[in-house]
Design a protein around this motif. Sequence first.
Motif, mmCIF file in Angstrom:
data_model
loop_
_atom_site.group_PDB
_atom_site.id
_atom_site.type_symbol
_atom_site.label_atom_id
_atom_site.label_comp_id
_atom_site.label_asym_id
_atom_site.label_seq_id
_atom_site.Cartn_x
_atom_site.Cartn_y
_atom_site.Cartn_z
ATOM 1 N N GLY A 55 0.730 -0.938 -0.152
ATOM 2 C CA GLY A 55 -0.140 -0.166 0.176
ATOM 3 C C GLY A 55 0.874 1.134 0.107
ATOM 4 N N ASP A 56 0.386 2.370 0.070
ATOM 5 C CA ASP A 56 0.778 3.766 0.129
ATOM 6 C C ASP A 56 0.258 4.656 0.996
ATOM 7 O OD1 ASP A 56 2.521 3.535 -2.432
ATOM 8 O OD2 ASP A 56 0.537 2.797 -3.319
ATOM 9 N N ALA A 57 1.125 5.556 1.502
ATOM 10 C CA ALA A 57 0.716 6.541 2.618
ATOM 11 C C ALA A 57 0.901 8.200 2.099
ATOM 12 C CB ALA A 57 1.297 6.467 3.770
ATOM 13 N N ASP A 58 -0.061 9.021 2.589
ATOM 14 C CA ASP A 58 0.096 10.302 2.234
ATOM 15 C C ASP A 58 0.147 10.744 0.877
ATOM 16 O OD1 ASP A 58 0.289 10.734 5.029
ATOM 17 O OD2 ASP A 58 2.286 10.300 4.931
ATOM 18 N N LEU A 59 -0.974 10.308 0.142
ATOM 19 C CA LEU A 59 -1.480 10.561 -1.345
ATOM 20 C C LEU A 59 -2.561 10.826 -1.394
ATOM 21 C CD1 LEU A 59 -1.106 7.344 -3.372
ATOM 22 C CD2 LEU A 59 -1.469 7.233 -0.995
ATOM 23 N N LYS A 60 -2.970 11.499 -2.656
ATOM 24 C CA LYS A 60 -4.653 11.567 -2.986
ATOM 25 C C LYS A 60 -5.017 10.366 -3.247
ATOM 26 C CE LYS A 60 -6.814 12.144 -6.989
ATOM 27 N NZ LYS A 60 -6.891 12.363 -8.407
ATOM 28 N N VAL A 61 -6.208 10.182 -2.494
ATOM 29 C CA VAL A 61 -7.326 8.952 -2.728
ATOM 30 C C VAL A 61 -8.315 9.267 -3.293
ATOM 31 C CG1 VAL A 61 -5.848 7.698 -1.019
ATOM 32 C CG2 VAL A 61 -7.852 8.801 -0.223
ATOM 33 N N THR A 62 -9.288 8.518 -3.711
ATOM 34 C CA THR A 62 -10.737 8.766 -4.065
ATOM 35 C C THR A 62 -11.400 8.169 -3.280
ATOM 36 O OG1 THR A 62 -9.629 9.311 -6.230
ATOM 37 C CG2 THR A 62 -12.094 8.990 -6.356
ATOM 38 N N ILE A 63 -12.165 8.721 -2.670
ATOM 39 C CA ILE A 63 -13.482 8.046 -1.821
ATOM 40 C C ILE A 63 -14.952 8.320 -2.329
ATOM 41 C CG2 ILE A 63 -14.454 7.640 0.535
ATOM 42 C CD1 ILE A 63 -11.338 6.873 0.098
ATOM 43 N N ALA A 64 -15.514 7.190 -2.843
ATOM 44 C CA ALA A 64 -16.936 7.387 -3.556
ATOM 45 C C ALA A 64 -16.988 8.534 -4.508
ATOM 46 C CB ALA A 64 -17.828 7.637 -2.357
ATOM 47 N N GLY A 65 -15.812 8.621 -5.101
ATOM 48 C CA GLY A 65 -15.858 9.576 -6.331
ATOM 49 C C GLY A 65 -15.208 11.079 -5.938
ATOM 50 N N VAL A 66 -14.969 11.191 -4.789
ATOM 51 C CA VAL A 66 -14.153 12.334 -4.074
ATOM 52 C C VAL A 66 -12.884 12.310 -3.976
ATOM 53 C CG1 VAL A 66 -14.390 14.110 -2.229
ATOM 54 C CG2 VAL A 66 -16.500 12.860 -3.052
ATOM 55 N N ALA A 67 -12.059 13.269 -4.506
ATOM 56 C CA ALA A 67 -10.515 13.232 -4.003
ATOM 57 C C ALA A 67 -10.380 13.716 -2.691
ATOM 58 C CB ALA A 67 -9.991 14.175 -5.279
ATOM 59 N N VAL A 68 -9.479 12.925 -1.965
ATOM 60 C CA VAL A 68 -9.120 13.477 -0.647
ATOM 61 C C VAL A 68 -7.614 13.467 -0.830
ATOM 62 C CG1 VAL A 68 -9.276 12.643 1.942
ATOM 63 C CG2 VAL A 68 -11.172 12.213 -0.056
ATOM 64 N N TYR A 69 -7.189 14.680 -0.243
ATOM 65 C CA TYR A 69 -5.745 14.809 -0.171
ATOM 66 C C TYR A 69 -5.264 14.862 1.440
ATOM 67 C CZ TYR A 69 -6.177 16.530 -4.781
ATOM 68 O OH TYR A 69 -6.524 16.454 -6.418
ATOM 69 N N PRO A 70 -3.957 14.449 1.536
ATOM 70 C CA PRO A 70 -3.513 14.798 2.872
ATOM 71 C C PRO A 70 -3.664 16.133 3.369
ATOM 72 C CG PRO A 70 -1.995 13.304 1.481
ATOM 73 C CD PRO A 70 -2.962 13.873 0.833
ATOM 74 N N GLY A 71 -3.967 16.438 4.413
ATOM 75 C CA GLY A 71 -4.102 17.753 4.813
ATOM 76 C C GLY A 71 -5.629 18.411 4.781
ATOM 77 N N ASP A 72 -6.451 17.844 3.828
ATOM 78 C CA ASP A 72 -7.786 17.965 3.774
ATOM 79 C C ASP A 72 -8.292 17.870 5.179
ATOM 80 O OD1 ASP A 72 -7.668 18.580 0.894
ATOM 81 O OD2 ASP A 72 -8.794 16.948 0.394
ATOM 82 N N TRP A 73 -9.585 18.563 5.203
ATOM 83 C CA TRP A 73 -10.275 18.434 6.552
ATOM 84 C C TRP A 73 -11.628 17.504 6.523
ATOM 85 C CZ3 TRP A 73 -9.833 20.228 11.718
ATOM 86 C CH2 TRP A 73 -8.747 21.179 12.019
ATOM 87 N N MET A 74 -12.012 16.602 7.122
ATOM 88 C CA MET A 74 -13.003 15.805 7.241
ATOM 89 C C MET A 74 -14.020 16.143 8.368
ATOM 90 S SD MET A 74 -13.519 11.726 7.046
ATOM 91 C CE MET A 74 -14.783 11.346 8.526
ATOM 92 N N TYR A 75 -15.109 16.334 8.288
ATOM 93 C CA TYR A 75 -16.071 16.538 9.244
ATOM 94 C C TYR A 75 -17.342 15.442 9.039
ATOM 95 C CZ TYR A 75 -14.037 21.236 9.139
ATOM 96 O OH TYR A 75 -12.897 22.312 9.393
ATOM 97 N N ALA A 76 -17.745 14.801 10.090
ATOM 98 C CA ALA A 76 -18.746 13.918 10.026
ATOM 99 C C ALA A 76 -19.518 13.854 11.232
ATOM 100 C CB ALA A 76 -17.815 12.494 9.996
ATOM 101 N N ASP A 77 -20.788 13.775 10.987
ATOM 102 C CA ASP A 77 -21.700 13.696 12.079
ATOM 103 C C ASP A 77 -22.958 12.690 11.653
ATOM 104 O OD1 ASP A 77 -23.394 15.238 10.498
ATOM 105 O OD2 ASP A 77 -23.595 16.987 11.667
ATOM 106 N N VAL A 78 -24.088 12.779 12.219
ATOM 107 C CA VAL A 78 -25.124 11.617 11.983
ATOM 108 C C VAL A 78 -25.766 12.207 10.671
ATOM 109 C CG1 VAL A 78 -25.604 11.241 14.318
ATOM 110 C CG2 VAL A 78 -26.943 13.016 13.461
ATOM 111 N N ASP A 79 -25.456 13.225 10.007
ATOM 112 C CA ASP A 79 -26.286 13.596 8.812
ATOM 113 C C ASP A 79 -25.157 13.389 7.495
ATOM 114 O OD1 ASP A 79 -28.756 14.403 9.542
ATOM 115 O OD2 ASP A 79 -27.604 16.375 10.424
#
Length: 163
Positions: free
Chosen positions: A130-154
Motif C-alpha cells: 500500500g501507499d501513505a500520504d497521497l491523493k485517494v478517491t473515496i466514493a468519487g471524491v478526491a481526498v488529499y493529505p491535509g484536507d479536513w473531514m467533518y462527520a456527524d449523524v447527517d
Amino acid sequence: MSFATCDLCDHHEDKLAAGTLHVLPPIFASFGKQNTFAGPVRTLKVFEDNVLVRAALETPGNGHVLVVDGGGSLRCALVGGNLGVLAQKNGWAGILVNGCVRDAAELNACDVGIRALATHPQRSFRKGAGDADLKVTIAGVAVYPGDWMYADVDGVLISRTQL
C-alpha cells in the motif's frame, strides 16, 4: 469542536459550488462512540491488507482523521477492535474506511469516530502493501493529505481547508 454538517453546507454553499467542499455519498455506516468528529486528514491506499493501517494508528494521531482507501472491497475487514483501541489511545479523531470493519461491538466501545461501508468478520491479509500520504478517491471524491473531514449523524464532508 461543535458543528453540524448541515450548517456547514448551508454556510459554505460557495465552497460547494467551487468544488473545495464535498459531501461524500451517504454510503458509510457509523461506529465508535463519537458520532461527531473532525480533523485534518492523513491518507492510506491499501487493498485487503491492513499492515499500513495498523502502522499509522500506532503513531500519534494528534486529532487527525485517517482516511483509508480500501478500494471499496467488501471481502474482508481493514479495521477491527484492536485498531479501534489503538486509534483511541493514540489520539486519532476518527477513521474513515472505504471498505469494511469488524468487531463492531468493540469498535462501538472506542472513544473515536469511525465510518465504513459495512462489517465483515474476516480479517485482511498482512503483506504490508500500500501507499501513505497521497491523493485517494473515496466514493468519487478526491481526498488529499491535509484536507479536513467533518462527520456527524447527517453525513461526511471533505474540505480543502478548515471550516
